[in-house]
Design an enzyme around this catalytic site. Structure first.
Site, short mmCIF file in Angstrom:
data_model
loop_
_atom_site.label_atom_id
_atom_site.label_comp_id
_atom_site.label_asym_id
_atom_site.label_seq_id
_atom_site.Cartn_x
_atom_site.Cartn_y
_atom_site.Cartn_z
N SER A 113 0.36 -1.50 0.26
CA SER A 113 0.03 0.45 0.09
C SER A 113 0.41 1.67 0.03
O SER A 113 1.55 1.48 -0.98
CB SER A 113 -1.28 -0.47 1.30
OG SER A 113 -1.59 1.29 0.96
N HIS A 114 0.79 2.03 1.03
CA HIS A 114 1.57 3.43 1.09
C HIS A 114 3.72 3.40 1.20
O HIS A 114 3.61 4.25 1.78
CB HIS A 114 0.41 4.29 2.23
CG HIS A 114 0.18 4.14 3.47
ND1 HIS A 114 0.04 2.62 3.27
CD2 HIS A 114 1.08 3.82 4.56
CE1 HIS A 114 -0.06 2.12 5.01
NE2 HIS A 114 0.76 3.05 5.17
N ASP A 278 -2.79 6.09 -3.51
CA ASP A 278 -1.50 5.74 -2.84
C ASP A 278 -1.11 4.63 -3.46
O ASP A 278 -1.59 4.49 -4.58
CB ASP A 278 -1.70 5.29 -1.16
CG ASP A 278 -2.25 4.03 -0.91
OD1 ASP A 278 -3.93 3.58 -2.05
OD2 ASP A 278 -3.13 3.10 -0.59
N ASP A 280 -0.80 1.64 -4.16
CA ASP A 280 -2.38 0.64 -4.49
C ASP A 280 -3.66 1.40 -5.69
O ASP A 280 -4.49 0.06 -5.18
CB ASP A 280 -2.37 -0.56 -3.28
CG ASP A 280 -2.98 -0.43 -2.19
OD1 ASP A 280 -2.63 0.66 -1.27
OD2 ASP A 280 -3.61 -1.30 -1.21
N ASP A 282 -5.89 2.18 -3.18
CA ASP A 282 -7.25 2.32 -2.32
C ASP A 282 -7.38 3.57 -1.48
O ASP A 282 -8.33 3.71 -1.37
CB ASP A 282 -7.04 0.90 -1.46
CG ASP A 282 -5.88 1.04 -0.61
OD1 ASP A 282 -5.41 1.51 -1.20
OD2 ASP A 282 -6.08 0.20 -0.28
N ARG A 283 -6.60 4.78 -1.29
CA ARG A 283 -6.83 5.64 -0.36
C ARG A 283 -6.80 7.12 -1.39
O ARG A 283 -6.49 7.26 -2.72
CB ARG A 283 -5.23 5.92 0.15
CG ARG A 283 -5.18 4.97 1.37
CD ARG A 283 -3.92 5.63 2.42
NE ARG A 283 -4.00 4.38 3.23
CZ ARG A 283 -3.23 4.32 4.64
NH1 ARG A 283 -2.98 5.71 4.39
NH2 ARG A 283 -3.48 3.64 5.40
N LYS A 377 -11.64 -0.11 -0.03
CA LYS A 377 -11.71 1.33 -0.37
C LYS A 377 -10.65 1.69 -1.97
O LYS A 377 -10.70 1.06 -2.36
CB LYS A 377 -10.73 1.86 0.51
CG LYS A 377 -9.76 1.95 0.75
CD LYS A 377 -8.96 2.50 2.45
CE LYS A 377 -7.65 2.03 2.75
NZ LYS A 377 -7.08 1.30 3.04
C1 VG1 Z 1 -3.76 2.03 8.31
C2 VG1 Z 1 -4.96 2.53 8.59
C3 VG1 Z 1 -6.43 1.87 8.31
C4 VG1 Z 1 -6.45 0.96 7.23
C5 VG1 Z 1 -4.82 0.64 6.47
C6 VG1 Z 1 -4.80 -0.10 4.92
O1 VG1 Z 1 -3.96 0.40 8.98
O2 VG1 Z 1 -5.37 3.40 9.77
O3 VG1 Z 1 -7.46 3.24 8.76
O4 VG1 Z 1 -7.13 0.26 6.77
O5 VG1 Z 1 -3.99 1.44 6.87
O6 VG1 Z 1 -4.68 0.94 4.50
P1 VG1 Z 1 -2.94 1.09 10.65
O7 VG1 Z 1 -3.16 -0.66 11.26
O8 VG1 Z 1 -1.34 0.80 9.90
O9 VG1 Z 1 -3.09 1.92 11.34
V1 VG1 Z 1 -3.51 0.76 2.97
O10 VG1 Z 1 -4.22 1.41 1.49
O11 VG1 Z 1 -2.16 0.55 3.90
O12 VG1 Z 1 -3.70 -1.09 2.66
CO CO Z 2 -3.59 1.48 0.37
#
Ligand code: VG1
Ligand code: CO
Length: 544
Positions: A113-114, A278, A280, A282-283, A377
């Protein structure tokens, strides 16, 4: 097709977090590491005859290596077919859509992801089930248990498949289909939003800037904004995916999307609308000219204006937000007379509510918003939703938000992240706050009286499953709130997240900067947690 049984020894750290298993690339590169985890996923499933697996990722370093391995393992484990996005590319929301559209068995999404990519960056893998939703905790816990005792995995002796060439390759009973990862998703967006209205907005002199952050949404953005909405080429930036995201941190927030932020805060010549997504896809981050929309406000606003948008003109059944997300959407739900659900952090908790028809729109404060069109998302969906609202309202982004606040009041909100702190220090902060649970209620801090405190737990209303220890909440009698939570997506030490919220009904105060408006809450959070002394950190790493 020859199938090899390979002996392996288990790793003990393959515990999926908030969104799949995320580790440094170098960890995934250890012999058998990826294979062990993938076999543990397959072993947790009963794979029926004819099962199709969707496969793809955000294009980060190690993506195509992992894909070749997974194709061979899927063949050996009884899948009839693997559908893989061309070039190994598939954004998280597009994967969710394809899983649903083609009625497949499920999918593996390769992404951290990010988190930064490249050789020294992070890699990740996540399993999504047949409704397109991330696997539930029940499944991920079963996978973790299997990964701790695995002794062999199965892999077919097949040549690599050329991921760049569209089409099907048949190996005995097993088929690999390389498909265009963009078109089905773009078609879906065209059914939800009024592309003609957005097209005329963009042709009217309205200027937008979308930052793909060198990540997976680039090809999707080109198809949707340039080909279908006829935006000018300068509406897009950083839309060529790269294995290390151009050396950047593909996290769409005010800190990491700084190039876009500069463009949007350059005064009168700034575009009218800015957005980013981001790694992938989804953000999303939404910006106006010199104006930042908090994700929690964006969620509330999307829910409040849903009827303006063709895919939602019949109304929405309900909304859901993760616990740390602000209560702004709750106020909208109340006025619309629809239910609002509060779930733990992570998209996997929304799937059941959507399948049961209880909610249409969901969101998280962490720049995640989406609806029941998929079970993830969806960054570009949120961007298009905003453009559709703007095309109809023809007001500026900040006008729309400020009018929303006048109508509903403002949930002033901010999140402070302390990244990569030693695990012991992070645990001691959490343990310390826990130790104060019995004495905090009724205490007064800076004029705010503590009403209650707890560790959030959730019982899924559909399947009754329970999730505990989902974050500490300190609630005050005036409706303000502080939440402390440890991240479940990091790969270095611990990340402590502090979520701050206060309600401001008086529009005379709505212009205040969130950090100023929340300054007392911030002090209270530091005081109650002893965060500075226990972590040695004086300032957060990221403020959103
Ligand atoms: C974070 C965010 C959470 C989100 C998750 C995955 O998790 O706070 O809201 O669903 O990332 O998003 P954490 O446990 O680090 O707070 V992504 O776009 O990284 O798949
Ligand atoms: Co993501």
């Amino acid at each position: 097709m020859k199938i090899n049984q390979v002996s392996t020894a288990s790793f003990l750290d393959q515990k999926p977090g908030t969104s799949g298993l995320r580790k440094k690339v170098t960890v995934f590169q250890q012999a058998h590491y990826l294979e062990n985890f993938v076999q543990s996923i397959f072993d947790s499933l009963t794979i029926p005859a004819g099962a199709i697996l969707v496969l793809g990722g955000d294009g980060r370093y190690y993506n195509s290596v992992a894909i070749q391995t997974i194709i061979k393992m899927a063949a050996a484990n009884g899948f009839a077919k693997v559908m893989v996005g061309q070039g190994g590319i598939l954004s998280t929301p597009a994967a969710s859509h394809v899983i649903r559209l083609y009625k497949t068995f499920g999918g593996l999404i390769l992404s951290a992801s990010h988190n930064p990519g490249g050789k020294d960056g992070d890699f990740g893998i996540k399993y999504n089930v047949s409704n397109g939703s991330p696997a539930s905790e029940t499944i991920t816990e079963a996978v973790f248990a299997l990964s701790k005792k695995i002794t062999t995995y199965k892999i077919a002796d097949l040549p690599d498949v050329d991921l760049n060439v569209l089409g099907e390759t048949q190996f005995d009973e097993f088929n690999v289909s390389v498909f265009n990862p963009v078109m089905d998703y773009a078609d879906l967006m065209a059914t939800l939003f009024d592309f003609e209205a957005i097209k005329s907005l963009l042709a009217s002199g309205f200027k937008m800037k979308f930052d793909g952050m060198h990540a997976v949404t680039g090809p999707y953005a080109k198809e949707i904004f340039l080909n279908r909405l006829q935006a000018s080429a300068d509406a897009l930036m950083n839309c060529d995916p790269s294995e290390d995201f151009g050396g950047g941190h593909p996290d769409p927030n005010l800190t990491y999307a700084e190039d876009l932020v500069k463009i949007m805060y350059a005064g009168a010549q700034s575009p009218d609308f800015g957005a980013a997504s981001d790694g992938d896809g989804d953000r999303n981050m939404i910006l106006g000219k010199g104006f930042f929309v908090t994700p929690s406000d964006s969620l509330a606003l999307i829910a409040a204006n849903a009827k303006l948008v063709q895919g939602y003109e019949g109304g929405i059944a309900g909304v859901a937000r993760s616990m740390p997300t602000s209560g702004a959407v709750d106020r909208v739900a109340e006025q619309l007379g629809i239910p609002c659900f509060e779930t733990p952090t992570g998209w996997k908790f929304f799937g059941n509510l959507m399948d049961a028809g209880k909610v249409t729109i969901c969101g998280e404060e962490s720049f995640g918003t989406s609806s029941s069109h998929v079970r993830e998302k969806d960054g570009l969906w949120a961007v298009l939703f905003w453009l559709n609202i703007l095309a109809i309202k023809r007001q500026s982004v900040d006008q729309i938000v400020k009018r929303h606040w006048v109508q509903f009041g403002r949930n002033v909100y901010s999140r402070h992240d302390y990244e990569a702190i030693p695990n012991d220090a992070a645990n001691s902060v959490i343990a310390h706050i826990h130790s104060r649970f019995a004495t905090l209620p009724n205490q007064v801090f800076g004029g705010h009286i503590v009403k209650s405190c707890d560790d959030f737990s959730y019982t899924d209303p559909i399947d009754g499953s329970e999730s505990t220890k989902q974050g500490i909440r300190i609630l005050f009698t005036d409706g303000s709130r502080i939440v402390f939570r440890l991240s479940g997506t990091g790969t270095e030490g611990a990340t402590l997240r502090v979520y701050l919220e206060a309600f401001e009904p008086d529009s005379a105060n709505h212009h205040l900067d969130a950090q100023v408006a929340l300054s007392v809450m911030i002090e209270i959070a530091l005081q109650i947690s002893e965060l500075k002394a226990r972590t040695g950190r004086n300032t957060p790493t990221v403020i959103t």
